[in-house]
Design a protein around this motif. Structure first.
Motif, PDB file in Angstrom:
ATOM      1  N   GLN A   1       9.817   9.707  30.615  1.00  0.00           N
ATOM      2  CA  GLN A   1       9.648  10.155  32.153  1.00  0.00           C
ATOM      3  C   GLN A   1      11.200  10.065  32.702  1.00  0.00           C
ATOM      4  N   LEU A   2      12.091   8.897  32.590  1.00  0.00           N
ATOM      5  CA  LEU A   2      13.150   8.663  32.945  1.00  0.00           C
ATOM      6  C   LEU A   2      14.033  10.162  32.384  1.00  0.00           C
TER       7      LEU A   2
ATOM      8  N   GLN B   1      13.157  13.367  34.009  1.00  0.00           N
ATOM      9  CA  GLN B   1      13.162  13.242  35.360  1.00  0.00           C
ATOM     10  C   GLN B   1      14.951  13.349  35.557  1.00  0.00           C
ATOM     11  N   MET B   2      15.520  12.714  34.910  1.00  0.00           N
ATOM     12  CA  MET B   2      17.167  12.707  35.074  1.00  0.00           C
ATOM     13  C   MET B   2      17.897  13.871  34.553  1.00  0.00           C
TER      14      MET B   2
ATOM     15  N   LEU C   1      13.291  10.884  42.343  1.00  0.00           N
ATOM     16  CA  LEU C   1      12.032  10.658  41.301  1.00  0.00           C
ATOM     17  C   LEU C   1      10.667  10.431  41.759  1.00  0.00           C
TER      18      LEU C   1
ATOM     19  N   PHE D   1       6.907   9.266  39.927  1.00  0.00           N
ATOM     20  CA  PHE D   1       6.284   8.792  38.250  1.00  0.00           C
ATOM     21  C   PHE D   1       4.998   9.003  38.183  1.00  0.00           C
TER      22      PHE D   1
ATOM     23  N   ALA E   1      10.769   5.881  45.823  1.00  0.00           N
ATOM     24  CA  ALA E   1      11.022   5.578  44.349  1.00  0.00           C
ATOM     25  C   ALA E   1      10.984   4.372  43.797  1.00  0.00           C
TER      26      ALA E   1
ATOM     27  N   PHE F   1       8.273   3.273  40.840  1.00  0.00           N
ATOM     28  CA  PHE F   1       8.934   3.160  39.652  1.00  0.00           C
ATOM     29  C   PHE F   1       8.569   1.651  39.349  1.00  0.00           C
TER      30      PHE F   1
ATOM     31  N   ILE G   1      17.250   1.747  37.914  1.00  0.00           N
ATOM     32  CA  ILE G   1      17.500   3.234  38.643  1.00  0.00           C
ATOM     33  C   ILE G   1      19.129   3.201  38.723  1.00  0.00           C
TER      34      ILE G   1
END
Length: 194
Positions: free
Chosen positions: A82-83, A86-87, A72, A74, A127, A131, A156
């Protein structure tokens, strides 16, 4: 005349071999990375591969390191977007057939090998630290309630943990709907109106 480490021919052959090893790793997992396979794929002699990597462990470690991407990263855009983004990107990587064996190899070898530990750090890296800053910025913007920044690792884990569980232990192909559900579930307790 002996070649030095900065000999252009040696650098080219090493780069070709490393690219071939990385391709073989992605295509077939760690057991696919052999001196003979790399030499054939790269179009170089097996002795050349052995000169750069005297044993299979060092060849595999360099191939793993060459394919490392941080899990990840950010920025200051809205946390949920964003999550999700990225996921979803991560699920594309995890859905690759060799992802199970590559990630398992890194995790397993990191228990006893410093090089593999560095690769694991490259994947999971900083990360948490990044984060935490992203969550703090989201709290300042009013996206999340105060205190969320202190729970970055837990957030996370609530997203990545199920993705790895479904993909690696159940063999499920991951999709965006699952990602959205997990992201929303992890962020729900920290929504301003929660």
């Amino acid at each position: 005349m002996p070649r030095t480490n900065d000999d252009p021919r040696a650098l080219r052959s090493r780069a070709a071999a490393l690219a071939a090893a990385t391709e073989l790793l992605v295509e077939g997992g760690p057991e696919n990375v052999t001196h003979a396979g790399v030499a054939k794929r790269a179009g170089i002699g097996r002795a050349t591969v052995y000169r750069h990597w005297p044993d299979q462990q060092t060849l595999l470690i360099d191939a793993l390191a060459n394919d490392v991407q941080p899990l990840l990263t950010f920025d200051d855009s809205p946390v949920r977007e964003q999550l999700v983004h990225q996921m979803v990107e991560m699920t594309h990587r995890l859905n690759q057939p060799s992802a199970v064996s590559v990630l398992a190899t890194v995790i397993q070898r990191a228990e006893r090998d410093d090089d593999a530990r560095r690769i694991r750090e490259g994947i999971f890296g900083k990360a948490d630290e990044h984060f935490t800053r992203t969550l703090a910025a989201a709290v300042e913007r009013g996206e999340l309630r105060e205190g969320a920044e202190e729970h970055g690792t837990d957030l996370i884990a609530r997203i990545v943990g199920p993705l790895i569980f479904y993909r690696f232990l159940h063999g499920v192909r991951l999709d965006k709907d699952l990602v959205v559900s997990l992201v929303d579930g992890a962020l729900a307790p920290w929504q301003p109106n929660a």
